[in-house]
Design an enzyme around this catalytic site. Structure first.
Site, PDB file in Angstrom:
ATOM      1  N   GLU A   1      20.414 -10.648  -0.134  1.00 18.01           N
ATOM      2  CA  GLU A   1      20.886  -9.495   0.633  1.00 18.01           C
ATOM      3  C   GLU A   1      20.010  -9.297   1.862  1.00 18.01           C
ATOM      4  O   GLU A   1      18.844  -9.687   1.884  1.00 18.01           O
ATOM      5  CB  GLU A   1      20.834  -8.231  -0.241  1.00 18.01           C
ATOM      6  CG  GLU A   1      21.394  -6.989   0.437  1.00 18.01           C
ATOM      7  CD  GLU A   1      21.575  -5.818  -0.517  1.00 18.01           C
ATOM      8  OE1 GLU A   1      22.099  -4.776  -0.082  1.00 18.01           O
ATOM      9  OE2 GLU A   1      21.200  -5.943  -1.698  1.00 18.01           O
TER      10      GLU A   1
ATOM     11  N   ASN B   1      31.485  -3.821  -2.787  1.00 21.59           N
ATOM     12  CA  ASN B   1      30.340  -3.873  -3.697  1.00 21.59           C
ATOM     13  C   ASN B   1      30.011  -2.461  -4.170  1.00 21.59           C
ATOM     14  O   ASN B   1      29.953  -1.533  -3.360  1.00 21.59           O
ATOM     15  CB  ASN B   1      29.122  -4.461  -2.967  1.00 21.59           C
ATOM     16  CG  ASN B   1      27.833  -4.232  -3.751  1.00 21.59           C
ATOM     17  OD1 ASN B   1      27.557  -4.919  -4.723  1.00 21.59           O
ATOM     18  ND2 ASN B   1      27.041  -3.245  -3.338  1.00 21.59           N
ATOM     19  N   GLU B   2      29.829  -2.319  -5.457  1.00 24.04           N
ATOM     20  CA  GLU B   2      29.468  -1.027  -6.049  1.00 24.04           C
ATOM     21  C   GLU B   2      30.298   0.105  -5.436  1.00 24.04           C
ATOM     22  O   GLU B   2      29.763   1.088  -4.903  1.00 24.04           O
ATOM     23  CB  GLU B   2      27.967  -0.764  -5.914  1.00 24.04           C
ATOM     24  CG  GLU B   2      27.143  -1.749  -6.739  1.00 24.04           C
ATOM     25  CD  GLU B   2      25.648  -1.423  -6.822  1.00 24.04           C
ATOM     26  OE1 GLU B   2      25.203  -0.450  -6.168  1.00 24.04           O
ATOM     27  OE2 GLU B   2      24.933  -2.138  -7.553  1.00 24.04           O
TER      28      GLU B   2
ATOM     29  N   TYR C   1      20.745  -3.580 -14.376  1.00 17.95           N
ATOM     30  CA  TYR C   1      19.333  -3.863 -14.170  1.00 17.95           C
ATOM     31  C   TYR C   1      18.521  -3.368 -15.367  1.00 17.95           C
ATOM     32  O   TYR C   1      18.862  -2.345 -15.971  1.00 17.95           O
ATOM     33  CB  TYR C   1      18.828  -3.183 -12.890  1.00 17.95           C
ATOM     34  CG  TYR C   1      19.332  -3.830 -11.624  1.00 17.95           C
ATOM     35  CD1 TYR C   1      18.693  -4.948 -11.097  1.00 17.95           C
ATOM     36  CD2 TYR C   1      20.448  -3.328 -10.951  1.00 17.95           C
ATOM     37  CE1 TYR C   1      19.155  -5.552  -9.931  1.00 17.95           C
ATOM     38  CE2 TYR C   1      20.906  -3.923  -9.788  1.00 17.95           C
ATOM     39  CZ  TYR C   1      20.258  -5.034  -9.285  1.00 17.95           C
ATOM     40  OH  TYR C   1      20.721  -5.636  -8.130  1.00 17.95           O
TER      41      TYR C   1
ATOM     42  N   GLU D   1      24.884  -8.919 -10.267  1.00 20.08           N
ATOM     43  CA  GLU D   1      23.556  -8.332 -10.050  1.00 20.08           C
ATOM     44  C   GLU D   1      22.923  -8.059 -11.404  1.00 20.08           C
ATOM     45  O   GLU D   1      23.459  -7.286 -12.201  1.00 20.08           O
ATOM     46  CB  GLU D   1      23.628  -7.045  -9.217  1.00 20.08           C
ATOM     47  CG  GLU D   1      24.000  -7.272  -7.760  1.00 20.08           C
ATOM     48  CD  GLU D   1      23.863  -6.028  -6.893  1.00 20.08           C
ATOM     49  OE1 GLU D   1      22.983  -5.172  -7.205  1.00 20.08           O
ATOM     50  OE2 GLU D   1      24.622  -5.916  -5.909  1.00 20.08           O
TER      51      GLU D   1
ATOM     52  N   GLN E   1      16.697 -10.705  -6.855  1.00 18.93           N
ATOM     53  CA  GLN E   1      17.338 -11.499  -5.810  1.00 18.93           C
ATOM     54  C   GLN E   1      16.544 -12.779  -5.620  1.00 18.93           C
ATOM     55  O   GLN E   1      15.491 -12.958  -6.234  1.00 18.93           O
ATOM     56  CB  GLN E   1      17.433 -10.711  -4.526  1.00 18.93           C
ATOM     57  CG  GLN E   1      18.407  -9.537  -4.587  1.00 18.93           C
ATOM     58  CD  GLN E   1      18.643  -8.903  -3.231  1.00 18.93           C
ATOM     59  OE1 GLN E   1      18.337  -9.442  -2.178  1.00 18.93           O
ATOM     60  NE2 GLN E   1      19.183  -7.701  -3.279  1.00 18.93           N
TER      61      GLN E   1
END
Length: 510
Positions: free
Chosen positions: A48, A195-196, A259, A314, A363
């Protein structure tokens, strides 16, 4: 009397601990004709426009003294090729829904600047754009995965980007691509539609986003994989709503983000962590098993033939930034905690290969659970890098079914499965078994019957360290590296293994 009772209690406790540690976990492995292929794209990565991921990470510019190819660091290219990186997601993340791709094409001196409102409020010059990224993917031998701007973009903008990247014939966008120095299209297969969307991508409801997705997907060709912005962790209603309202022929993949975070308000240090924090992190990491299982069950209701991919684009550990660094750059160190987190998570993905067909560690460089860290001309690989490299033997191999009851890692009255494992057989007939022991103190004994696998000779590679908090630094870049593993015996087709605490092991049989 009290002293006698205390001694008796200590003897019983020690005996129980000794008994528990001496127990052997028996793993049976079964090869079936219906076993799925472990898609290589499970081992994907994420880049990103965030902190030093792109600028100062991948990209140093073609005038840099650091050896590079068209501005991309040669040492990073080499390291990622050795990792067999299958795909790379770009340009975000949250950044994707503020990114307008036409700002990043054409002569670099004419490109407008942009303020990265999500990550540090920095101004960047768009010197790394579509051509730079897609050409870099060609250098890496990795498939690009482009995240389209739905939050602040338009249908026309995303449709034009697809045409610019993929259309071979004559059109306004292919003519523009040729003008900018690229005649042949890149043929990008993977496209994220936002995204999201439930958060930084627009704070949409599931119903609203489902309609937005249908609109955007309508103006994109059917011969690409269109991936919907999926759920945040255990938001099962999001998955249900999208699967119910988006026609299957418009949906190639459904994303999932999770996460391993202890507390979003107090994530804890990346290196100076306690066992309390380690246990809590592992608990969140192993939650991936429940998430994948439950989201897959919802998808099965609407897609029983499993044609739609579950894309965990992610995932990883997220801690407080390293002391003295920009809070918006999300730079953190990478310890043995991250190595066992990665190994255990990849085992989960492998074992759900019937539905999970892509994943992207967050990432790749200098951000969150990175596999590579840079400091000017210096570059190091992290413990997570070594796990990903050890595990790449599973890419495109056939999953082998495992059956076992894991011993417990118990801490302050709570227990987690201490051992996780996955196995596969590749096209050449080699068998690979990956095993993780997350227990912070205890080794575990494991027995595996390999008589029916058609292999006899085994070798092993292990990643471990003296402390959970150990990491590779720029001064000691090889403190944690894989080494040959000798802690097993093959007794008449039964592997007897003793795996140390907090370690990652891969066995190869041929």
């Amino acid at each position: 009397m009290k002293k006698t009772l205390l001694v008796a209690f200590l003897i019983i406790t020690c005996a129980r601990n000794s008994f528990a540690q001496s127990q052997t976990t028996v793993i049976s492995i079964k090869e079936t004709t219906t076993s799925p292929i472990i898609n290589k794209n499970i081992y994907g990565h994420f880049a990103e426009h965030l902190g030093r991921s792109i600028y100062g990470g991948f990209f140093v510019g073609d005038t840099s003294k650091i050896p590079n190819t068209n501005g991309v660091r040669n040492d990073i290219i080499k390291a990622l090729k050795e990792l067999k990186i299958p795909n790379l997601r770009w340009p975000g993340g949250c950044f994707a829904d503020t990114y307008h791709w036409k700002d990043g094409i054409g002569p670099k001196e004419n490109r407008p600047t942009i303020v990265n409102q999500w990550w540090g409020g920095v101004t960047e010059d768009n010197s790394f754009g579509t051509h730079d990224f897609l050409n870099m993917c060609e250098l890496l031998g990795a498939e690009p995965y482009l995240s389209g701007n739905v939050g602040s973009g338009t249908v026309q903008e995303l449709s034009d980007w697809v045409q610019y990247a993929n259309f071979k014939g004559k059109s306004p966008m292919s003519d523009l691509r040729t003008k900018n120095g690229r005649t042949e299209p890149w043929k990008v297969n993977f496209w994220g539609i936002g995204n999201e969307a439930w958060g930084c991508g627009g704070n949409m409801t599931a119903d609203y986003y489902a309609n937005e997705y249908r609109k955007y997907a309508t103006f994109m060709p059917n011969d690409i994989v269109r991936i919907a912005s999926g759920a945040n962790s255990d938001n099962y209603n999001w998955t249900e709503t999208l699967m119910k309202n988006i026609p299957a022929n418009m949906l190639g993949g459904l994303a999932l983000h999770h996460y391993s975070v202890i507390d979003w308000n107090k994530k804890g240090d990346g290196v100076d962590f306690t066992e309390d924090q380690y246990f809590a992190t592992m608990k969140e990491a192993l939650k991936m098993e429940e998430l994948v299982t439950k989201h897959s069950a919802i998808m099965d209701k609407y897609d029983p033939n499993k044609k739609i991919d579950l894309v965990v684009d992610e995932w990883g550990g997220w801690y407080d930034v390293e002391k003295g660094t920009n809070p918006g750059f999300l730079f953190q160190q990478n310890t043995m905690r991250d190595a066992v987190l990665a190994g255990a998570t990849l085992n989960i993905f492998n074992n759900h290969a019937d539905r999970v067909r892509m994943a992207n560690l967050a990432q790749c460089v200098n951000v969150l659970q990175a596999v590579i860290l840079t400091d000017k001309a210096k570059m190091i690989t992290t413990p997570t890098y070594h796990v990903m490299k050890m595990y790449n033997v599973h890419q495109d191999a056939t999953l082998l079914n495992l059956n076992f009851s894991a011993p417990n890692y118990t801490y302050r009255g709570e227990s987690l499965p201490a051992v996780s494992a996955s196995a596969s057989k590749d096209k050449s007939g080699k068998v690979h078994i990956s095993i993780v022991n997350i227990d912070s103190k205890n080794k575990n004994k494991i027995e595996i019957d390999v008589n029916n696998l058609g292999v006899k000779n085994f070798t092993g590679t292990i990643l471990n360290a003296s402390k959970l908090q150990d990491f590779n630094s720029f001064d000691t870049p090889n403190k944690i590296v894989p080494t040959a593993f000798k802690g097993f015996e093959n007794k008449k087709g039964k592997l007897e293994i003793t795996i140390p605490p907090f370690s990652v092991l891969v066995l190869e049989g041929k």
